[in-house]
Design a protein around this motif. Structure first.
Motif, PDB file in Angstrom:
ATOM      1  N   TYR A 198       0.842  -1.193   0.000  1.00 38.13           N
ATOM      2  CA  TYR A 198       0.000   0.000   0.000  1.00 38.13           C
ATOM      3  C   TYR A 198       0.879   1.245   0.000  1.00 38.13           C
ATOM      4  O   TYR A 198       2.048   1.206   0.404  1.00 38.13           O
ATOM      5  CB  TYR A 198      -0.899   0.029   1.239  1.00 38.13           C
ATOM      6  N   ILE A 199       0.291   2.333  -0.420  1.00 39.39           N
ATOM      7  CA  ILE A 199       0.978   3.621  -0.362  1.00 39.39           C
ATOM      8  C   ILE A 199       0.023   4.630   0.260  1.00 39.39           C
ATOM      9  O   ILE A 199      -1.180   4.588   0.009  1.00 39.39           O
ATOM     10  CB  ILE A 199       1.438   4.066  -1.772  1.00 39.39           C
ATOM     11  N   ARG A 200       0.570   5.518   1.103  1.00 40.78           N
ATOM     12  CA  ARG A 200      -0.302   6.484   1.766  1.00 40.78           C
ATOM     13  C   ARG A 200       0.446   7.797   1.980  1.00 40.78           C
ATOM     14  O   ARG A 200       1.672   7.813   2.160  1.00 40.78           O
ATOM     15  CB  ARG A 200      -0.804   5.953   3.092  1.00 40.78           C
ATOM     16  N   PRO A 201      -0.280   8.943   1.942  1.00 39.70           N
ATOM     17  CA  PRO A 201       0.359  10.242   2.202  1.00 39.70           C
ATOM     18  C   PRO A 201       0.589  10.441   3.693  1.00 39.70           C
ATOM     19  O   PRO A 201      -0.234  10.031   4.518  1.00 39.70           O
ATOM     20  CB  PRO A 201      -0.654  11.247   1.651  1.00 39.70           C
ATOM     21  N   VAL A 222       4.622   8.399   1.885  1.00 36.06           N
ATOM     22  CA  VAL A 222       5.221   9.427   1.025  1.00 36.06           C
ATOM     23  C   VAL A 222       4.688  10.793   1.459  1.00 36.06           C
ATOM     24  O   VAL A 222       3.644  10.876   2.123  1.00 36.06           O
ATOM     25  CB  VAL A 222       4.888   9.177  -0.463  1.00 36.06           C
ATOM     26  N   PRO A 223       5.360  11.874   1.107  1.00 41.68           N
ATOM     27  CA  PRO A 223       4.856  13.204   1.476  1.00 41.68           C
ATOM     28  C   PRO A 223       3.525  13.527   0.803  1.00 41.68           C
ATOM     29  O   PRO A 223       3.232  13.027  -0.293  1.00 41.68           O
ATOM     30  CB  PRO A 223       5.961  14.145   0.977  1.00 41.68           C
ATOM     31  N   VAL A 224       2.725  14.320   1.469  1.00 41.17           N
ATOM     32  CA  VAL A 224       1.495  14.828   0.853  1.00 41.17           C
ATOM     33  C   VAL A 224       1.876  15.659  -0.370  1.00 41.17           C
ATOM     34  O   VAL A 224       2.784  16.490  -0.310  1.00 41.17           O
ATOM     35  CB  VAL A 224       0.700  15.684   1.856  1.00 41.17           C
ATOM     36  N   GLY A 225       1.178  15.421  -1.477  1.00 34.51           N
ATOM     37  CA  GLY A 225       1.497  16.118  -2.720  1.00 34.51           C
ATOM     38  C   GLY A 225       2.249  15.259  -3.713  1.00 34.51           C
ATOM     39  O   GLY A 225       2.582  15.708  -4.812  1.00 34.51           O
ATOM     40  N   GLU A 265       1.896   6.684 -16.951  1.00 32.32           N
ATOM     41  CA  GLU A 265       0.517   6.976 -16.559  1.00 32.32           C
ATOM     42  C   GLU A 265       0.462   7.385 -15.089  1.00 32.32           C
ATOM     43  O   GLU A 265       1.122   6.781 -14.233  1.00 32.32           O
ATOM     44  CB  GLU A 265      -0.345   5.741 -16.774  1.00 32.32           C
ATOM     45  N   VAL A 266      -0.324   8.419 -14.800  1.00 34.66           N
ATOM     46  CA  VAL A 266      -0.518   8.829 -13.415  1.00 34.66           C
ATOM     47  C   VAL A 266      -1.490   7.859 -12.754  1.00 34.66           C
ATOM     48  O   VAL A 266      -2.640   7.727 -13.171  1.00 34.66           O
ATOM     49  CB  VAL A 266      -1.059  10.272 -13.323  1.00 34.66           C
ATOM     50  N   LEU A 267      -1.029   7.176 -11.717  1.00 29.55           N
ATOM     51  CA  LEU A 267      -1.863   6.221 -10.997  1.00 29.55           C
ATOM     52  C   LEU A 267      -2.652   6.894  -9.879  1.00 29.55           C
ATOM     53  O   LEU A 267      -3.843   6.654  -9.716  1.00 29.55           O
ATOM     54  CB  LEU A 267      -0.994   5.099 -10.419  1.00 29.55           C
ATOM     55  N   PHE A 268      -1.954   7.753  -9.116  1.00 29.26           N
ATOM     56  CA  PHE A 268      -2.603   8.443  -8.002  1.00 29.26           C
ATOM     57  C   PHE A 268      -1.952   9.811  -7.804  1.00 29.26           C
ATOM     58  O   PHE A 268      -0.772   9.994  -8.106  1.00 29.26           O
ATOM     59  CB  PHE A 268      -2.461   7.655  -6.682  1.00 29.26           C
ATOM     60  N   GLU A 269      -2.733  10.743  -7.285  1.00 26.18           N
ATOM     61  CA  GLU A 269      -2.198  12.011  -6.798  1.00 26.18           C
ATOM     62  C   GLU A 269      -2.582  12.103  -5.327  1.00 26.18           C
ATOM     63  O   GLU A 269      -3.761  12.206  -4.989  1.00 26.18           O
ATOM     64  CB  GLU A 269      -2.765  13.206  -7.580  1.00 26.18           C
ATOM     65  N   LEU A 270      -1.597  12.042  -4.469  1.00 27.01           N
ATOM     66  CA  LEU A 270      -1.845  11.953  -3.032  1.00 27.01           C
ATOM     67  C   LEU A 270      -1.807  13.347  -2.418  1.00 27.01           C
ATOM     68  O   LEU A 270      -0.806  13.770  -1.838  1.00 27.01           O
ATOM     69  CB  LEU A 270      -0.799  11.043  -2.384  1.00 27.01           C
ATOM     70  N   VAL A 271      -2.912  14.059  -2.557  1.00 31.47           N
ATOM     71  CA  VAL A 271      -2.982  15.445  -2.076  1.00 31.47           C
ATOM     72  C   VAL A 271      -3.815  15.589  -0.811  1.00 31.47           C
ATOM     73  O   VAL A 271      -3.862  16.667  -0.223  1.00 31.47           O
ATOM     74  CB  VAL A 271      -3.536  16.376  -3.177  1.00 31.47           C
ATOM     75  N   ASP A 272      -4.466  14.513  -0.383  1.00 28.89           N
ATOM     76  CA  ASP A 272      -5.304  14.555   0.821  1.00 28.89           C
ATOM     77  C   ASP A 272      -4.615  13.768   1.926  1.00 28.89           C
ATOM     78  O   ASP A 272      -4.472  12.547   1.842  1.00 28.89           O
ATOM     79  CB  ASP A 272      -6.678  13.960   0.519  1.00 28.89           C
ATOM     80  N   LYS A 273      -4.167  14.474   2.973  1.00 30.02           N
ATOM     81  CA  LYS A 273      -3.429  13.804   4.044  1.00 30.02           C
ATOM     82  C   LYS A 273      -4.297  12.818   4.824  1.00 30.02           C
ATOM     83  O   LYS A 273      -3.778  11.953   5.534  1.00 30.02           O
ATOM     84  CB  LYS A 273      -2.829  14.831   4.996  1.00 30.02           C
ATOM     85  N   GLU A 274      -5.623  12.929   4.708  1.00 30.06           N
ATOM     86  CA  GLU A 274      -6.527  12.019   5.417  1.00 30.06           C
ATOM     87  C   GLU A 274      -6.878  10.788   4.591  1.00 30.06           C
ATOM     88  O   GLU A 274      -7.625   9.924   5.049  1.00 30.06           O
ATOM     89  CB  GLU A 274      -7.819  12.753   5.803  1.00 30.06           C
ATOM     90  N   ARG A 275      -6.355  10.718   3.373  1.00 29.31           N
ATOM     91  CA  ARG A 275      -6.710   9.595   2.499  1.00 29.31           C
ATOM     92  C   ARG A 275      -6.170   8.286   3.073  1.00 29.31           C
ATOM     93  O   ARG A 275      -5.013   8.195   3.481  1.00 29.31           O
ATOM     94  CB  ARG A 275      -6.123   9.828   1.107  1.00 29.31           C
TER      95      ARG A 275
END
Length: 341
Positions: free
Chosen positions: A46-49, A90-93, A103-113
């Motif tokens: 898994y990956i998370r911000p 990973v850092p937010v953003g 291909e862009v898989l995800f954009e992790l801009v929400d720290k609560e995601r």
């Protein structure tokens, strides 16, 4: 700590454990049937911000992540243990791309995601107990575990800030962010003091807090790699407002300095030219001949553009600029004209 904003890593999810081939061996049960258990599931990745991280430095030396495999099944229908999932922070953003296709898989801009599964582990194989039938009561085979997914991804960090500072090198961007926030960037009287982006948090009151980003200065030809180039401009792509800082004391034509930086923005991403901006003339305490400055200000007045004159060194106009910035971010008090290309 070194600022790292790009990284490429290889991910290998866990393989499923093989099913067991086993038969009951108990007293008074000479013909005990099959009782091989299933293999455990391979671990997912898994990956998370994480808002506590600021760079991709952790990935500079660790390029491969291998998740645990599932354990094999056992006798007496004992299932193998599942592999423990791996969570990469990973850092937010951060933008996550497939390295093979871009291909862009995800954009992790929400720290609560919540964590996002990016690589699935393989299923465990079934033990031989599943394959017993009335005509085949002693199956001597079981399923192997399925392989886990493998993927190579590229991580790109774009800082999340409300306000971006633009301008030539040595115009006072770092001094301004130091004056209005708790950020402490390196400051010196020569070009390219700022080598990496700086972030500062400006807190006016409980309801008005915003983040300011300062990136290395731009010069003519930056889009072709001159100076520090435009590598760090991506960190301003998500900002809501630009403060375009111009040195009022350097002796150059401020209109030409402004136009040069705008051309470099257009070469990088034309959409950035449409952002709201405030033109800030800094070092007014050292300005001598202001003929060119006055001419440019008259042009800005005619176009109804917003500009301010300040001096970070003497703190003149800095507080007013901060309040203006907050008004622009949190109210509809100002109407911006259509931005020039």
């Amino acid at each position: 700590m070194k600022f790292v904003d790009e990284a490429e890593i290889e991910l290998n999810a866990g393989h499923g454990g093989p099913g067991s081939v086993h038969f009951r061996r108990e007293t008074m049960e000479p013909r005990g049937g099959p009782d091989g258990g299933d293999g455990g599931r391979g671990a997912d990745i898994y990956i998370r911000p994480d808002s506590n991280l600021a760079t991709l430095m952790d990935f500079r030396f660790r390029k491969k992540y291998n998740a645990p495999n599932g354990d094999p099944g056992g006798g007496k229908n004992r299932a193998g243990r599942d592999g423990e999932d791996v969570i990469i922070r990973v850092p937010v953003g951060t933008i996550v791309r497939d390295a093979a296709t871009n291909e862009v898989l995800f954009e992790l801009v929400d720290k609560e995601r919540p964590p996002i599964k990016i690589c699935g582990g393989g299923r465990g194989g079934k033990g031989n107990t599943h394959f017993a039938t009335s005509t085949h009561q002693t199956p001597k085979f079981a399923q192997p575990g399925e392989p886990g997914e493998t993927k190579t991804i590229r991580l790109e960090l774009k800082l999340l800030a409300d306000v971006g500072l633009l301008g030539y090198p040595n115009v006072g961007k770092s001094s301004l962010i130091a004056a209005i926030s708790a950020a402490r960037p390196k400051i010196a009287d020569y070009a390219f003091t700022t080598l990496v982006p700086n972030l500062g948090v400006v807190r006016l009151d409980e309801e008005r807090t915003f983040v300011v980003a300062d990136v290395p200065g731009l010069i003519e030809g930056a889009h072709e790699g001159v100076g520090l180039g435009i590598r760090f401009l991506k960190h301003l792509e998500r900002t809501k407002l630009y403060l375009h800082i111009i040195d009022a004391a350097v002796g150059r034509d401020p209109a030409e300095d402004y136009a040069t930086v705008r051309r470099e923005l257009e070469a990088f991403n034309p959409e950035m030219l449409t952002r709201r901006e405030v033109i800030v003339f800094n070092k007014m305490d050292s300005a001598q001949d202001t003929e060119l400055l006055d001419k440019f200000c008259a042009q800005l007045d005619k176009e109804k553009r917003i500009y301010r004159k300040i001096s970070v060194a003497t703190n003149d106009g800095v507080k007013e600029l901060v309040n203006l910035t907050a008004d622009l971010l949190f109210t509809d008090k100002y109407q911006f004209p259509e931005t020039r290309r």
